[in-house]
Design a protein around this motif. Structure first.
Motif, PDB file in Angstrom:
ATOM      1  N   GLY A 140     -18.453 -38.255 -55.566  1.00  0.00           N
ATOM      2  CA  GLY A 140     -18.863 -38.243 -54.065  1.00  0.00           C
ATOM      3  C   GLY A 140     -20.269 -39.117 -54.000  1.00  0.00           C
ATOM      4  N   ASP A 141     -21.175 -39.550 -55.009  1.00  0.00           N
ATOM      5  CA  ASP A 141     -22.315 -40.279 -54.945  1.00  0.00           C
ATOM      6  C   ASP A 141     -21.787 -41.872 -55.035  1.00  0.00           C
ATOM      7  OD1 ASP A 141     -23.859 -38.308 -54.747  1.00  0.00           O
ATOM      8  OD2 ASP A 141     -24.476 -37.962 -56.871  1.00  0.00           O
ATOM      9  N   ALA A 142     -20.937 -42.149 -55.695  1.00  0.00           N
ATOM     10  CA  ALA A 142     -20.362 -43.496 -55.989  1.00  0.00           C
ATOM     11  C   ALA A 142     -19.599 -44.180 -54.680  1.00  0.00           C
ATOM     12  CB  ALA A 142     -19.435 -43.551 -57.427  1.00  0.00           C
ATOM     13  N   LEU A 143     -18.636 -43.208 -54.189  1.00  0.00           N
ATOM     14  CA  LEU A 143     -18.004 -43.571 -53.188  1.00  0.00           C
ATOM     15  C   LEU A 143     -18.821 -43.292 -51.810  1.00  0.00           C
ATOM     16  CD1 LEU A 143     -14.619 -42.190 -54.336  1.00  0.00           C
ATOM     17  CD2 LEU A 143     -15.165 -44.458 -54.394  1.00  0.00           C
ATOM     18  N   GLY A 144     -19.478 -42.391 -51.688  1.00  0.00           N
ATOM     19  CA  GLY A 144     -19.983 -41.895 -50.354  1.00  0.00           C
ATOM     20  C   GLY A 144     -19.131 -41.306 -49.618  1.00  0.00           C
ATOM     21  N   ALA A 145     -19.557 -40.542 -48.338  1.00  0.00           N
ATOM     22  CA  ALA A 145     -18.694 -39.549 -47.796  1.00  0.00           C
ATOM     23  C   ALA A 145     -17.352 -40.613 -46.974  1.00  0.00           C
ATOM     24  CB  ALA A 145     -19.435 -38.994 -46.419  1.00  0.00           C
ATOM     25  N   ASP A 146     -17.751 -41.808 -46.435  1.00  0.00           N
ATOM     26  CA  ASP A 146     -16.278 -42.505 -46.094  1.00  0.00           C
ATOM     27  C   ASP A 146     -15.401 -42.993 -47.137  1.00  0.00           C
ATOM     28  OD1 ASP A 146     -17.476 -42.225 -43.456  1.00  0.00           O
ATOM     29  OD2 ASP A 146     -18.362 -44.023 -43.471  1.00  0.00           O
ATOM     30  N   GLY A 147     -15.863 -43.161 -48.300  1.00  0.00           N
ATOM     31  CA  GLY A 147     -15.263 -43.598 -49.304  1.00  0.00           C
ATOM     32  C   GLY A 147     -14.434 -42.355 -49.824  1.00  0.00           C
ATOM     33  N   VAL A 148     -15.088 -41.277 -49.882  1.00  0.00           N
ATOM     34  CA  VAL A 148     -14.365 -40.112 -50.436  1.00  0.00           C
ATOM     35  C   VAL A 148     -13.158 -39.767 -49.381  1.00  0.00           C
ATOM     36  CG1 VAL A 148     -14.314 -37.506 -50.676  1.00  0.00           C
ATOM     37  CG2 VAL A 148     -16.277 -39.234 -51.507  1.00  0.00           C
ATOM     38  N   LYS A 149     -13.330 -39.886 -48.116  1.00  0.00           N
ATOM     39  CA  LYS A 149     -12.288 -39.542 -47.015  1.00  0.00           C
ATOM     40  C   LYS A 149     -11.290 -40.354 -47.213  1.00  0.00           C
ATOM     41  CE  LYS A 149     -12.402 -38.745 -42.182  1.00  0.00           C
ATOM     42  NZ  LYS A 149     -13.126 -39.137 -40.730  1.00  0.00           N
ATOM     43  N   GLU A 150     -11.528 -41.924 -47.500  1.00  0.00           N
ATOM     44  CA  GLU A 150     -10.547 -42.896 -47.559  1.00  0.00           C
ATOM     45  C   GLU A 150      -9.733 -42.763 -48.937  1.00  0.00           C
ATOM     46  OE1 GLU A 150     -13.112 -46.299 -45.359  1.00  0.00           O
ATOM     47  OE2 GLU A 150     -12.736 -46.302 -47.156  1.00  0.00           O
ATOM     48  N   VAL A 151     -10.134 -42.273 -50.018  1.00  0.00           N
ATOM     49  CA  VAL A 151      -9.463 -42.044 -51.161  1.00  0.00           C
ATOM     50  C   VAL A 151      -8.710 -40.789 -50.927  1.00  0.00           C
ATOM     51  CG1 VAL A 151      -9.916 -41.273 -53.874  1.00  0.00           C
ATOM     52  CG2 VAL A 151     -11.252 -43.258 -52.487  1.00  0.00           C
ATOM     53  N   VAL A 174     -10.915 -47.044 -59.036  1.00  0.00           N
ATOM     54  CA  VAL A 174     -11.889 -46.084 -59.754  1.00  0.00           C
ATOM     55  C   VAL A 174     -11.126 -44.934 -60.440  1.00  0.00           C
ATOM     56  CG1 VAL A 174     -13.861 -46.884 -58.537  1.00  0.00           C
ATOM     57  CG2 VAL A 174     -12.797 -44.794 -57.791  1.00  0.00           C
ATOM     58  N   CYS A 175      -9.946 -44.709 -59.753  1.00  0.00           N
ATOM     59  CA  CYS A 175      -9.092 -43.568 -60.099  1.00  0.00           C
ATOM     60  C   CYS A 175      -7.970 -44.095 -61.373  1.00  0.00           C
ATOM     61  CB  CYS A 175      -8.457 -42.869 -59.013  1.00  0.00           C
ATOM     62  SG  CYS A 175      -9.864 -42.442 -57.586  1.00  0.00           S
ATOM     63  N   ALA A 176      -7.608 -45.317 -60.940  1.00  0.00           N
ATOM     64  CA  ALA A 176      -6.656 -45.888 -61.777  1.00  0.00           C
ATOM     65  C   ALA A 176      -6.512 -45.655 -63.205  1.00  0.00           C
ATOM     66  CB  ALA A 176      -6.183 -47.190 -61.288  1.00  0.00           C
ATOM     67  N   ALA A 177      -7.821 -45.715 -63.720  1.00  0.00           N
ATOM     68  CA  ALA A 177      -8.027 -45.742 -65.018  1.00  0.00           C
ATOM     69  C   ALA A 177      -7.229 -44.458 -65.691  1.00  0.00           C
ATOM     70  CB  ALA A 177      -9.359 -45.759 -65.327  1.00  0.00           C
ATOM     71  N   CYS A 178      -7.488 -43.299 -64.905  1.00  0.00           N
ATOM     72  CA  CYS A 178      -6.972 -42.247 -65.669  1.00  0.00           C
ATOM     73  C   CYS A 178      -5.437 -42.008 -64.859  1.00  0.00           C
ATOM     74  CB  CYS A 178      -7.626 -41.067 -65.196  1.00  0.00           C
ATOM     75  SG  CYS A 178      -9.371 -40.883 -66.194  1.00  0.00           S
ATOM     76  N   HIS A 179      -5.340 -42.072 -63.537  1.00  0.00           N
ATOM     77  CA  HIS A 179      -4.131 -41.687 -63.000  1.00  0.00           C
ATOM     78  C   HIS A 179      -3.024 -42.781 -63.046  1.00  0.00           C
ATOM     79  CE1 HIS A 179      -5.738 -37.774 -61.787  1.00  0.00           C
ATOM     80  NE2 HIS A 179      -6.961 -38.446 -61.366  1.00  0.00           N
ATOM     81  N   GLY A 180      -3.647 -44.044 -63.299  1.00  0.00           N
ATOM     82  CA  GLY A 180      -2.643 -45.021 -63.309  1.00  0.00           C
ATOM     83  C   GLY A 180      -2.396 -45.853 -61.919  1.00  0.00           C
ATOM     84  N   THR A 181      -2.275 -46.860 -61.743  1.00  0.00           N
ATOM     85  CA  THR A 181      -2.124 -48.013 -60.626  1.00  0.00           C
ATOM     86  C   THR A 181      -1.274 -47.104 -59.638  1.00  0.00           C
ATOM     87  OG1 THR A 181      -0.646 -49.595 -61.405  1.00  0.00           O
ATOM     88  CG2 THR A 181      -2.967 -49.989 -61.515  1.00  0.00           C
ATOM     89  N   GLY A 201      -4.441 -35.966 -69.784  1.00  0.00           N
ATOM     90  CA  GLY A 201      -4.483 -34.670 -68.995  1.00  0.00           C
ATOM     91  C   GLY A 201      -4.501 -35.056 -67.409  1.00  0.00           C
ATOM     92  N   ALA A 202      -4.347 -36.460 -67.191  1.00  0.00           N
ATOM     93  CA  ALA A 202      -4.726 -36.723 -65.790  1.00  0.00           C
ATOM     94  C   ALA A 202      -3.357 -36.460 -64.951  1.00  0.00           C
ATOM     95  CB  ALA A 202      -4.905 -38.125 -65.586  1.00  0.00           C
ATOM     96  N   PRO A 203      -3.380 -35.719 -63.876  1.00  0.00           N
ATOM     97  CA  PRO A 203      -2.223 -35.138 -63.022  1.00  0.00           C
ATOM     98  C   PRO A 203      -1.402 -36.397 -62.317  1.00  0.00           C
ATOM     99  CG  PRO A 203      -4.245 -34.438 -62.119  1.00  0.00           C
ATOM    100  CD  PRO A 203      -4.436 -34.992 -63.448  1.00  0.00           C
ATOM    101  N   ASP A 204      -0.194 -36.302 -62.069  1.00  0.00           N
ATOM    102  CA  ASP A 204       0.812 -37.119 -61.274  1.00  0.00           C
ATOM    103  C   ASP A 204       0.392 -36.684 -59.801  1.00  0.00           C
ATOM    104  OD1 ASP A 204       2.495 -38.281 -59.814  1.00  0.00           O
ATOM    105  OD2 ASP A 204       4.340 -37.886 -60.996  1.00  0.00           O
ATOM    106  N   LEU A 205      -0.117 -37.681 -59.119  1.00  0.00           N
ATOM    107  CA  LEU A 205      -0.489 -37.647 -57.835  1.00  0.00           C
ATOM    108  C   LEU A 205       0.517 -37.807 -56.597  1.00  0.00           C
ATOM    109  CD1 LEU A 205      -4.229 -39.106 -57.912  1.00  0.00           C
ATOM    110  CD2 LEU A 205      -3.402 -36.808 -58.485  1.00  0.00           C
TER     111      LEU A 205
END
Length: 323
Positions: free
Chosen positions: A215-226, A252-259, A268-272
């Motif tokens: 939340g702090d890194a992306l901001g409200a708009d960034g969270v909404k977009e992700v 920023v999410c790809a490091a765990c969830h993959g590109t 333990g990162a789930p398949d999205l």
């Protein structure tokens, strides 16, 4: 238990018994001024009320119950910190670890104390240990049977099911379908892999899952977009502009969830890209996950159950999504 709560419980318990005795004594007295068996002068629907006393059997049974309660509270725990003259306990309340539990069992044998839980554990290991070994090991060897082999043994599978109901159903449900925050074990969506050995490792060693808060890194708009992009990965209809912007931020999410968002069992990162959501599939639930993160703990069971039982339990869990 503190002195205050000990006294509080004792006063309430003794007060209740004394109150019941007084009430019964009062009910046994004739305070109406009318002789027993005489007409009370009341009539309803053709029925006359007589001044009849309480049935003897009922009053005797009530007195016996009160006497039994007093004797019980003298012999056994029930009055706060008073342990009763027999010193009986259902379990050693000082136990905090598996090692302390085992030491408590040994101590109960030496001191011949009445620690019922410790004795039941020891008796269970003595009486059923051979059964677990027979089902978990290859005949005449010290090698474990393959988990897939155990899963095809009806008797072993029933034992595994009972172990699951006793130890795992509190979180995953008696049907193993899980609930919010606890994985469904009957599908094929495995956070750490659904192979037999991976399941055994999870049960033996436990898992600690941590989804960081963005939340702090992306901001409200960034969270909404992700969130929009994340939902789009599983075929959900979202705002295309938000999803396109979210794809750029997804780095920023790809490091765990993959590109590709298909996750990483090693972390333990789930398949999205599927429709299995551990903490809920609503936009609000996914937003909460991205903004504030999630933490989850699967406890380690190796010191609680031992490897023999876990071998049988692993076979049952594996069978839930493979048979």
């Amino acid at each position: 238990m503190s002195t205050f709560w000990s006294l509080w419980i004792s006063v309430i318990t003794i007060g209740t018994l004394v109150g019941c005795a007084i009430l019964l004594r009062f009910c046994l007295k004739n305070t109406t001024g009318i002789e027993e068996g005489e007409d009370m002068g009341h009539e309803y629907d053709g029925i006359r009320e007589l001044n009849n006393p309480l049935p003897k059997w009922w009053s005797y049974l009530f007195w016996a119950t009160l006497i039994f309660s007093i004797v019980y509270l003298i012999l056994y725990p029930g009055l706060g910190n008073f342990k009763g003259v027999l010193g009986w306990t259902s379990s050693d309340q000082t136990v905090r670890t598996i090692e302390e539990s085992r030491a408590s069992i040994e101590r109960s044998h030496k001191e011949k104390t009445l620690d019922q839980f410790a004795r039941e554990l020891d008796d269970a290991n003595t009486n059923f240990g051979e059964t677990f070994s027979k089902l978990a090991y290859k005949p005449g060897t010290s090698d474990f049977r393959e988990i897939t082999d155990i899963a095809n043994d009806d008797e072993a599978l029933k034992v595994g099911q009972r172990l699951f109901l006793q130890n795992c159903s509190q979180c995953h449900g008696s049907d193993a379908r899980g609930m919010i925050g606890f994985p469904n074990l009957t599908d094929t969506a495995w956070l750490y892999g659904g192979e037999p050995q991976a399941i055994k490792t999870t049960i033996m060693e436990g898992r600690i899952g941590n989804m960081p808060a963005w939340g702090d890194a992306l901001g409200a708009d960034g969270v909404k977009e992700v969130v929009s992009y994340t939902l789009s990965l599983s075929g959900r209809k979202v705002n295309s502009k938000e999803a396109a912007a979210g794809k750029q931020r997804f780095v920023v999410c790809a490091a765990c969830h993959g590109t590709d968002g298909k996750g990483n069992p090693a972390l333990g990162a789930p398949d999205l890209t599927d429709n299995d959501w551990l903490f809920g599939d609503s936009r609000a639930a996914v937003t909460e996950t991205v903004a504030n993160g999630r933490q989850g703990v699967m406890p380690a069971w190796k010191d609680v159950l031992g490897e023999e039982k876990i071998q049988l339990l692993s076979a049952y869990v594996w069978s839930l999504s493979n048979k």
